[in-house]
Structure formats: C-alpha cells, structure tokens
Design an enzyme around this catalytic site. Structure first.
Site, PDB file in Angstrom:
ATOM      1  N   LYS A  99      65.110 -10.821   6.820  1.00  0.00           N
ATOM      2  CA  LYS A  99      63.904 -10.132   6.363  1.00  0.00           C
ATOM      3  C   LYS A  99      64.189  -9.296   5.114  1.00  0.00           C
ATOM      4  CE  LYS A  99      62.132 -10.019  11.088  1.00  0.00           C
ATOM      5  NZ  LYS A  99      61.919  -9.197  12.305  1.00  0.00           N
ATOM      6  N   CYS A 106      54.426 -25.276  19.424  1.00  0.00           N
ATOM      7  CA  CYS A 106      53.425 -24.739  20.354  1.00  0.00           C
ATOM      8  C   CYS A 106      54.097 -23.819  21.368  1.00  0.00           C
ATOM      9  CB  CYS A 106      52.689 -25.881  21.059  1.00  0.00           C
ATOM     10  SG  CYS A 106      51.147 -25.378  21.863  1.00  0.00           S
ATOM     11  N   GLY A 107      54.975 -22.940  20.859  1.00  0.00           N
ATOM     12  CA  GLY A 107      55.591 -21.930  21.700  1.00  0.00           C
ATOM     13  C   GLY A 107      54.668 -20.736  21.838  1.00  0.00           C
ATOM     14  N   VAL A 108      55.247 -19.559  21.968  1.00  0.00           N
ATOM     15  CA  VAL A 108      54.453 -18.346  22.173  1.00  0.00           C
ATOM     16  C   VAL A 108      53.492 -18.118  21.011  1.00  0.00           C
ATOM     17  CG1 VAL A 108      54.561 -15.838  22.401  1.00  0.00           C
ATOM     18  CG2 VAL A 108      56.213 -17.266  23.618  1.00  0.00           C
ATOM     19  N   GLY A 118      52.704 -20.317  18.449  1.00  0.00           N
ATOM     20  CA  GLY A 118      51.835 -21.475  18.225  1.00  0.00           C
ATOM     21  C   GLY A 118      50.678 -21.531  19.199  1.00  0.00           C
TER      22      GLY A 118
END
Length: 432
Positions: A204, A10-12, A14
C-alpha cells in the site's frame, strides 16, 4: 441498454459486490445513466454454494473467455495475487474493457504496466479499494491534490497491526495475546505474516508514494519494511513515558532537496497529540502534509467485505460513466521520475533504550559515541537499579545510516550490557 460487468472472483468481496449491484440496481442505474448487470462470474471451481438468488449460468471457470467476450463492458477483479490477475487485466484492457481492481499486491509490483496498457487502449483502470478500503483516499491524492506539492504521507494502512498495537497500549496485553484476539475476531488470518511483518502495508505504501509524488519508480520491493513482531511491552511502556503511542506506519516522504523520495513501513513512537495516535481498533487512517492544502486526514474502516465492496462500487460507477461518455480518465503520462533513496539516507529520529553499568562516566561515554557519528541527543533519562541502570535517549533528526551506526557502536561499549530497544520516533514534519 444495460452495461454488463464481468466479476473475477466470488469470495467475501466479490460476493458483496454482486449483492450490492443487485440490491442497489435502480440507484446505480440513476447514478451511471444506464443499468449495471452482472454478465458473468469467473471462479476456480463450479458447484459450490454461492447463495440464493444467483443464476448458476453466470458462473464460469474460463476467466479469459469471460473478460474478452464482446458483450462485456466492464471488468471487476477481486481474485488477488499476481497471476492470473495480471494477465486477465491486460487481456481485458486489450479488448477495450475498463477495469476495477482491489489488488494491492499487483498494483504495487506492476501497476505502471497496467496503467500504460490502459492508456494505450483508451480505457480506465481504477483501484480505490486497493488501499484503506472504503476510505476515499487515492482519488483525492491523484486528482484533488494534483496541483499541490505533497511533502509527506503517513498512514495506518493495516487494521490487523493497529488492533494488536492498540490492545498492547490500552490493555497491557502482550503481542501473542493480542494477535490471538485479532484472529478470534476475524481481523487476522490464520497465517498473519503478511500483516504483522509489514508486507501488506508495504504494498500500500508503494501505491501511495506513486500517487503522492507522481513517480512510476516505486514498487513494493523499494519499500523499507519492518513488522511489529519485535515490539515488546517495554517499548509500549517507554512510549507511554514519552507521551507517545506505538503505531505501524507507512511513511512516504519527499527528500528535502526534492530530488528523491523515501518509502518505508515500520513501527514508530508517535506523540499522542498527533491525529494518527487516536486511531484505535482495526481502523485505518492516512495523514497528508501538502504545501498549499496543509494537513489532511482520511479516516475510516480499512478492510472487510462491505468497506472494500463500497470502494469497488464507487470505482465501478466512475468507469461506467466514462464508458458511456466514451472517455477515460487515467493518471496522466507525466512521470516525475523521482527515484527512491535508500533507507540510510532517510532523515528520522531514534529512541534508544540501553541497559548499562551504573557507574560514573557512562553517560559521557555514550554521548561521545553520538558525537562521533554527528548525531545530537534531544533528551535523556536514566534510572538506576543496583549495579545496573537503564539509559533512555532520544536523538535529534539525523540520517538513518548514522543513527544505525550509532546503535552498533553503542553495542560495542563494555559498559553497555545490552541495547534493550530501538525504535524510530515520528512527529509533525516541522517537529521532526
């Protein structure tokens, strides 16, 4: 009946996913065919302020229990890193849950294992947000171009480095000054190593290569990686003199014989007429060269909470629809098995700047070294300054090993004071 979603992290990103699921509830329900509901949120610590309007009962520190709960239908993983993310995703797919992840590091290291586990369980693992944020890129590579033959993928896939190089090019700023501005604006972390040393772009690149060439043989460890910390103001000026701009590119390229692929991340001099040369600030862009489709360009914001959450939500809608239809859409089991060839076998071009003694015969001796290595010179420029001179040469295409050895032999010439700069040059495939 609502489809329940477990949110891991639940960071930026989330928090933005949670906000969008709540704010766009009716629209998402219409697109999916059933309401989406956050059924639980796994965090490291309880008691932190997570904003208003969030039921504190949703939070738990037991992520394994959450992803295996019978009432959970879908799992969104945005905690990052290798562990515990890998174990949690494997637990989720084993329990029959489809997964959406933005975890580029994990996918680059062990994506094949996750996708194989998902196929075995008949569920989905989607990861559009892992590369280039909100830019719809991975699904077109996987699905839209599945019937085509991709020759090359070139990408600006790290916004931090693109911002720094853009400032150096347009404002004449130095590397340190540009990095400090990027940190002030929130484009770069306090520890920018993953960005400026190319680790982020390499992860990536591995994902792009796997999708573009349908091979499971590419991991981040296979990617030749160089960062931008050695890019100087002199390099920027030399690029300008050639009508080029310096960019950090992720380059995935099929060998001419089609038997292997090259995957690399490093700074390049790119002609200003190339579409990627016009990508400024912290934007991302990926340029694809395919046999039938020709040249394709994908462009947009590549990082940040909102763009990444947008890609996560797009995947969430897709896997939710598949679950309702009782189907899954994987990447297929076909593996071309194409190996990754060493950087030395990659065909490229070099820009070489030499500080030399300004006396007769220097250019002839330098040209002789190129000839000994089987490398031809495309163009040369010499500028005198007292007893010294600067000699700038651009080679024709040659194997990187031959070009690298050429540079080492030039260092050994008594008339060469120093090799001031070496940088690869890229162009359109037919111009390389």
């Amino acid at each position: 009946m609502a489809m329940k979603v477990a949110l891991l992290g639940c960071g930026v990103v989330g928090a933005e996913v949670m906000r969008l699921v709540d704010r766009q509830a009716s629209e998402l329900a219409a697109r999916v065919g059933a309401p989406l509901e956050i059924g639980g949120i796994a965090v490291r610590r309880l008691g932190r302020d997570r904003g208003t309007g969030v039921d504190p009962e949703l939070f738990t520190t037991d992520a394994t229990e959450l992803v295996t709960r019978p009432d959970i239908d879908l799992v969104v993983e945005v905690i990052g890193g290798i562990e515990p993310a890998r174990s949690l995703i494997l637990e989720a797919v084993k329990a029959g849950k489809s997964v959406v992840t933005a975890n580029k590091a994990l996918l680059a290291e062990d994506g094949a294992t996750l996708l194989a586990a998902a196929r075995e369980s008949g569920v989905d693992v989607y990861y559009e947000a892992a590369v280039a944020g909100a830019i719809p890129l991975l699904r077109p590579l996987r699905d839209s171009l599945a019937g085509d033959r991709v020759h090359r993928v070139l990408g600006i896939v790290n916004g931090t480095t693109n911002f720094i190089l853009d400032r150096m090019d347009t404002q004449g700023a130095g590397f340190a000054e540009s990095l400090e501005e990027a940190q002030t604006l929130g484009y770069a972390e306090a520890d920018p190593t993953a960005d400026v040393e190319g680790f982020d772009a390499a992860a990536k690149a591995a994902i792009l290569a796997r999708l573009a060439f349908h091979t499971q043989n590419v991991t981040a460890a296979d990617v030749h990686r160089e960062g931008i910390t050695e890019v100087s103001s002199g390099d920027i000026a030399s690029a300008k003199a050639m009508g080029c701009v310096v960019k950090l590119l992720a380059i995935c390229q099929r060998a001419e014989d089609g038997a292997s692929v090259g995957v690399r991340v490093h700074p390049v001099m790119l002609p200003r007429e190339h579409p990627l040369a016009a990508v400024t600030e912290a934007y991302n862009a990926v340029f694809v060269e395919a046999e039938s489709a020709g040249r394709l360009m994908f462009y947009g914001p590549g990082a940040g909470g909102s763009p990444t959450a947008s890609a996560v939500l797009g995947d969430l809608v897709a896997v939710a629809r598949n679950r309702l239809a009782r189907t899954s859409v994987g990447e297929g089991t076909h593996d071309t098995g194409l190996p990754v060839h060493a950087m030395g076998k990659t065909v490229t071009r070099y820009h070489i700047s030499l500080d030399v003694a300004d006396r007769p015969g220097v250019l002839a001796r330098v040209a002789e070294v190129f000839a000994q290595m089987g490398v031809s010179i495309k163009n040369v420029r010499q500028e005198g300054s007292g007893e010294d001179a600067q000699l700038v040469l651009v080679s024709h295409t040659a194997p990187d090993a031959a070009l690298s050895e050429t540079v080492e032999r030039l260092r050994g010439l008594d008339m060469v004071r120093s090799v001031a700069s070496v940088m690869r040059v890229e162009a359109f495939a037919e111009d390389a």
